[in-house]
Design a protein around this motif. Structure first.
Motif, PDB file in Angstrom:
ATOM      1  N   ALA A   2       2.313  11.199  -8.757  1.00  0.00           N
ATOM      2  CA  ALA A   2       1.894  11.425 -10.208  1.00  0.00           C
ATOM      3  C   ALA A   2       0.927  12.586 -10.707  1.00  0.00           C
ATOM      4  O   ALA A   2       0.402  12.662 -11.922  1.00  0.00           O
ATOM      5  N   ASP A   3       0.411  13.356  -9.647  1.00  0.00           N
ATOM      6  CA  ASP A   3      -0.296  14.396  -9.728  1.00  0.00           C
ATOM      7  C   ASP A   3      -1.817  13.828 -10.228  1.00  0.00           C
ATOM      8  O   ASP A   3      -2.107  14.100 -11.614  1.00  0.00           O
ATOM      9  N   VAL A   4      -2.210  12.875  -9.793  1.00  0.00           N
ATOM     10  CA  VAL A   4      -3.575  12.324 -10.341  1.00  0.00           C
ATOM     11  C   VAL A   4      -4.721  13.153 -10.570  1.00  0.00           C
ATOM     12  O   VAL A   4      -5.482  13.235 -11.773  1.00  0.00           O
ATOM     13  N   PRO A   5      -4.771  14.321  -9.857  1.00  0.00           N
ATOM     14  CA  PRO A   5      -6.144  15.256 -10.145  1.00  0.00           C
ATOM     15  C   PRO A   5      -5.781  15.919 -11.639  1.00  0.00           C
ATOM     16  O   PRO A   5      -6.839  16.206 -12.422  1.00  0.00           O
ATOM     17  N   ARG A   6      -4.686  16.064 -11.985  1.00  0.00           N
ATOM     18  CA  ARG A   6      -4.155  16.645 -13.188  1.00  0.00           C
ATOM     19  C   ARG A   6      -4.578  15.799 -14.366  1.00  0.00           C
ATOM     20  O   ARG A   6      -5.017  15.994 -15.293  1.00  0.00           O
ATOM     21  N   ILE A   7      -4.336  14.289 -13.914  1.00  0.00           N
ATOM     22  CA  ILE A   7      -4.632  13.286 -15.032  1.00  0.00           C
ATOM     23  C   ILE A   7      -6.103  13.069 -15.042  1.00  0.00           C
ATOM     24  O   ILE A   7      -6.563  12.910 -16.210  1.00  0.00           O
ATOM     25  N   SER A   8      -7.007  13.381 -14.057  1.00  0.00           N
ATOM     26  CA  SER A   8      -8.252  13.204 -14.058  1.00  0.00           C
ATOM     27  C   SER A   8      -8.963  14.413 -15.076  1.00  0.00           C
ATOM     28  O   SER A   8      -9.804  14.177 -15.658  1.00  0.00           O
ATOM     29  N   ARG A   9      -8.341  15.456 -14.526  1.00  0.00           N
ATOM     30  CA  ARG A   9      -8.817  16.744 -15.551  1.00  0.00           C
ATOM     31  C   ARG A   9      -8.493  16.468 -16.989  1.00  0.00           C
ATOM     32  O   ARG A   9      -9.140  16.987 -17.846  1.00  0.00           O
ATOM     33  N   SER A  10      -7.127  15.733 -17.309  1.00  0.00           N
ATOM     34  CA  SER A  10      -6.918  15.641 -18.691  1.00  0.00           C
ATOM     35  C   SER A  10      -7.836  14.713 -19.373  1.00  0.00           C
ATOM     36  O   SER A  10      -8.277  14.835 -20.482  1.00  0.00           O
ATOM     37  N   LEU A  11      -8.155  13.475 -18.705  1.00  0.00           N
ATOM     38  CA  LEU A  11      -9.111  12.475 -19.124  1.00  0.00           C
ATOM     39  C   LEU A  11     -10.523  13.342 -19.392  1.00  0.00           C
ATOM     40  O   LEU A  11     -11.216  12.855 -20.319  1.00  0.00           O
TER      41      LEU A  11
ATOM     42  N   ALA B 194       0.871  -1.268  -0.062  1.00  0.00           N
ATOM     43  CA  ALA B 194       0.128  -0.054  -0.060  1.00  0.00           C
ATOM     44  C   ALA B 194       0.884   1.247  -0.104  1.00  0.00           C
ATOM     45  O   ALA B 194       0.492   2.191  -0.846  1.00  0.00           O
ATOM     46  N   ALA B 195       1.884   1.211   0.715  1.00  0.00           N
ATOM     47  CA  ALA B 195       2.806   2.404   0.830  1.00  0.00           C
ATOM     48  C   ALA B 195       3.589   2.708  -0.588  1.00  0.00           C
ATOM     49  O   ALA B 195       3.788   3.530  -0.876  1.00  0.00           O
ATOM     50  N   SER B 196       3.853   1.493  -1.178  1.00  0.00           N
ATOM     51  CA  SER B 196       4.548   1.919  -2.735  1.00  0.00           C
ATOM     52  C   SER B 196       3.592   2.316  -3.653  1.00  0.00           C
ATOM     53  O   SER B 196       3.871   3.347  -4.491  1.00  0.00           O
ATOM     54  N   ILE B 197       2.166   1.967  -3.314  1.00  0.00           N
ATOM     55  CA  ILE B 197       1.101   2.649  -4.341  1.00  0.00           C
ATOM     56  C   ILE B 197       1.037   3.900  -4.040  1.00  0.00           C
ATOM     57  O   ILE B 197       0.984   4.862  -5.045  1.00  0.00           O
ATOM     58  N   ASP B 198       1.002   4.198  -2.564  1.00  0.00           N
ATOM     59  CA  ASP B 198       0.911   5.815  -2.373  1.00  0.00           C
ATOM     60  C   ASP B 198       1.977   6.355  -2.854  1.00  0.00           C
ATOM     61  O   ASP B 198       1.697   7.812  -3.266  1.00  0.00           O
ATOM     62  N   ALA B 199       3.357   5.953  -2.549  1.00  0.00           N
ATOM     63  CA  ALA B 199       4.331   6.862  -3.209  1.00  0.00           C
ATOM     64  C   ALA B 199       4.328   7.162  -4.537  1.00  0.00           C
ATOM     65  O   ALA B 199       4.727   8.338  -5.021  1.00  0.00           O
ATOM     66  N   MET B 200       3.702   6.216  -5.563  1.00  0.00           N
ATOM     67  CA  MET B 200       3.807   6.296  -7.017  1.00  0.00           C
ATOM     68  C   MET B 200       2.670   7.396  -7.353  1.00  0.00           C
ATOM     69  O   MET B 200       2.857   8.305  -8.032  1.00  0.00           O
ATOM     70  N   LEU B 201       1.427   7.148  -6.558  1.00  0.00           N
ATOM     71  CA  LEU B 201       0.457   7.942  -7.066  1.00  0.00           C
ATOM     72  C   LEU B 201       0.593   9.373  -6.484  1.00  0.00           C
ATOM     73  O   LEU B 201       0.035  10.464  -6.965  1.00  0.00           O
TER      74      LEU B 201
ATOM     75  N   ARG C 101      -3.545   6.550 -19.700  1.00  0.00           N
ATOM     76  CA  ARG C 101      -2.830   5.298 -19.985  1.00  0.00           C
ATOM     77  C   ARG C 101      -1.355   5.046 -19.483  1.00  0.00           C
ATOM     78  O   ARG C 101      -0.853   4.048 -19.064  1.00  0.00           O
ATOM     79  N   ALA C 102      -0.715   6.453 -19.376  1.00  0.00           N
ATOM     80  CA  ALA C 102       0.762   6.248 -18.760  1.00  0.00           C
ATOM     81  C   ALA C 102       0.542   5.873 -17.228  1.00  0.00           C
ATOM     82  O   ALA C 102       1.540   5.027 -16.666  1.00  0.00           O
ATOM     83  N   LEU C 103      -0.521   6.454 -16.609  1.00  0.00           N
ATOM     84  CA  LEU C 103      -0.687   5.783 -15.117  1.00  0.00           C
ATOM     85  C   LEU C 103      -0.871   4.178 -15.218  1.00  0.00           C
ATOM     86  O   LEU C 103      -0.122   3.742 -14.039  1.00  0.00           O
ATOM     87  N   PHE C 104      -1.688   3.726 -16.035  1.00  0.00           N
ATOM     88  CA  PHE C 104      -1.841   2.444 -15.664  1.00  0.00           C
ATOM     89  C   PHE C 104      -0.498   1.564 -16.031  1.00  0.00           C
ATOM     90  O   PHE C 104      -0.336   0.412 -15.409  1.00  0.00           O
TER      91      PHE C 104
ATOM     92  N   ARG D 140      -8.093   6.076  -2.725  1.00  0.00           N
ATOM     93  CA  ARG D 140      -7.769   7.197  -1.911  1.00  0.00           C
ATOM     94  C   ARG D 140      -7.237   8.115  -2.858  1.00  0.00           C
ATOM     95  O   ARG D 140      -7.247   9.356  -2.399  1.00  0.00           O
ATOM     96  N   TRP D 141      -6.659   7.946  -3.981  1.00  0.00           N
ATOM     97  CA  TRP D 141      -6.221   8.738  -4.924  1.00  0.00           C
ATOM     98  C   TRP D 141      -6.828   9.318  -6.102  1.00  0.00           C
ATOM     99  O   TRP D 141      -6.584  10.004  -6.861  1.00  0.00           O
TER     100      TRP D 141
END
Length: 330
Positions: free
Chosen positions: A23-32, A13-20, A41-44, A80-81
């Protein structure tokens, strides 16, 4: 009895948190939401580097073949992200479906599973009346249309907007058969696994909303005081926290029930989906109430989580449908 995650799962779980977190997930959501599928796709592919995309795929197809509790750990962090895209469908539903089918073309099925595990492919699907429209079809390489007696590849004929701006829903028509015959037993398995994964996403999103709202309540001041010191605010946040923490053991218990192939697994998963959905919805309502009008604005990140909860709450079965499953089991 100590009902808690072991060190291995906590580290995962900690490794996923560190990566996400990087990654600036809100920016990715707004891009989508704006139609740019490249960042998601890069996030996947980054999730594939951590083994997340191969959790429900066996080693023969470059996956991990993890236990349901590992899936819950990962999907809770993705919630969470507020990771966008067809998360449940690509990471859980389609791999479980393909792994349990007797396909007309085994080589094609194997290629799909390997592509999903390595992050080179993303999938989405419609599954009868449970998922009548495929989430985020524009992101997916593989679209499947599943009913009680057949599984086919699909093609998009129309795309609908969702309450979540980063999520669209596609109407599919069948193209090529993948499997024929009575698929209802497989569909039941897929729905159970996907409902568990969706519940985990909801729990993670609800926890993120609680943490963000509590931090806002500590910093926002009215009448010379932090609003977090007001009794009404304290009680509202406490109710959210209790709801989320009461849902967590139901979620973990459902994962263990599914791993043990318990006859009560479907009931346990439905109970977890209801509890996590209700707790996350309360978290979103409380977040909006405490943040006030700013919580409505798309420029403010909290709105991404609020919209995500609203979309996922009815995904893979509404609360009423899952309550009916629990009632029938009892």
């Amino acid at each position: 009895m100590r009902f808690a995650l072991d060190t291995h799962r906590l580290d995962f779980a900690a490794s996923i948190d560190a990566m996400l977190g990087a990654a600036d997930v809100p920016r990715i959501s707004r891009s989508l939401a704006a139609g740019d599928i490249g960042p998601v796709r890069a996030l996947f592919r980054s999730l594939a580097d951590l083994g997340v995309t191969g959790l429900t795929i066996d080693a023969e197809h470059d996956g991990i073949g993890a236990e349901p509790l590992d899936v819950v750990v990962a999907l809770e962090r993705l919630g969470r992200w507020a990771v966008p895209g067809p998360v449940v469908e690509s990471l859980v539903a389609v791999p479980v479906l393909l792994s349990n089918l007797d396909p007309t073309d085994r080589a094609r099925r194997d290629t799909w599973l390997t592509g999903l595990a390595t992050g080179d492919a993303v999938a989405s699907a419609t599954v009868g009346s449970v998922v009548p429209r495929a989430p985020d079809p524009e992101v997916a390489d593989l679209l499947l249309l599943v009913d009680d007696y057949s599984v086919s590849t699909g093609s998009v004929v129309f795309v609908h907007d969702s309450v979540d701006p980063s999520r669209r829903l596609g109407d599919l028509v069948a193209v090529d058969p993948v499997s024929a015959g009575d698929t209802r037993p497989v569909v039941d398995v897929v729905s159970t696994y996907a409902s568990l994964a969706c519940a985990a996403q909801l729990l993670g999103a609800g926890r993120a909303l609680l943490d963000t709202t509590a931090e806002y309540a500590r910093s926002r001041r009215q009448f010379g005081r932090s609003i977090g010191t007001f009794q009404a605010v304290k009680h509202a946040l406490a109710d959210v926290s209790i709801g989320l923490e009461m849902a967590r053991p139901l979620l973990w218990g459902a994962a263990l029930s599914l791993a043990a192939d318990s006859p009560d697994a479907r009931r346990d998963v439905s109970a977890a989906k209801v509890a996590c959905g209700d707790a996350a919805y309360r978290a979103s309502r409380t977040a909006l109430q405490i943040h006030g009008a700013i919580g409505y604005t798309r420029e403010y990140d909290v709105s991404l989580w609020i919209a995500k909860v609203q979309a996922l709450r009815s995904a893979w079965g509404t609360g009423a449908q899952h309550r009916r499953i629990v009632l029938e089991a009892l």
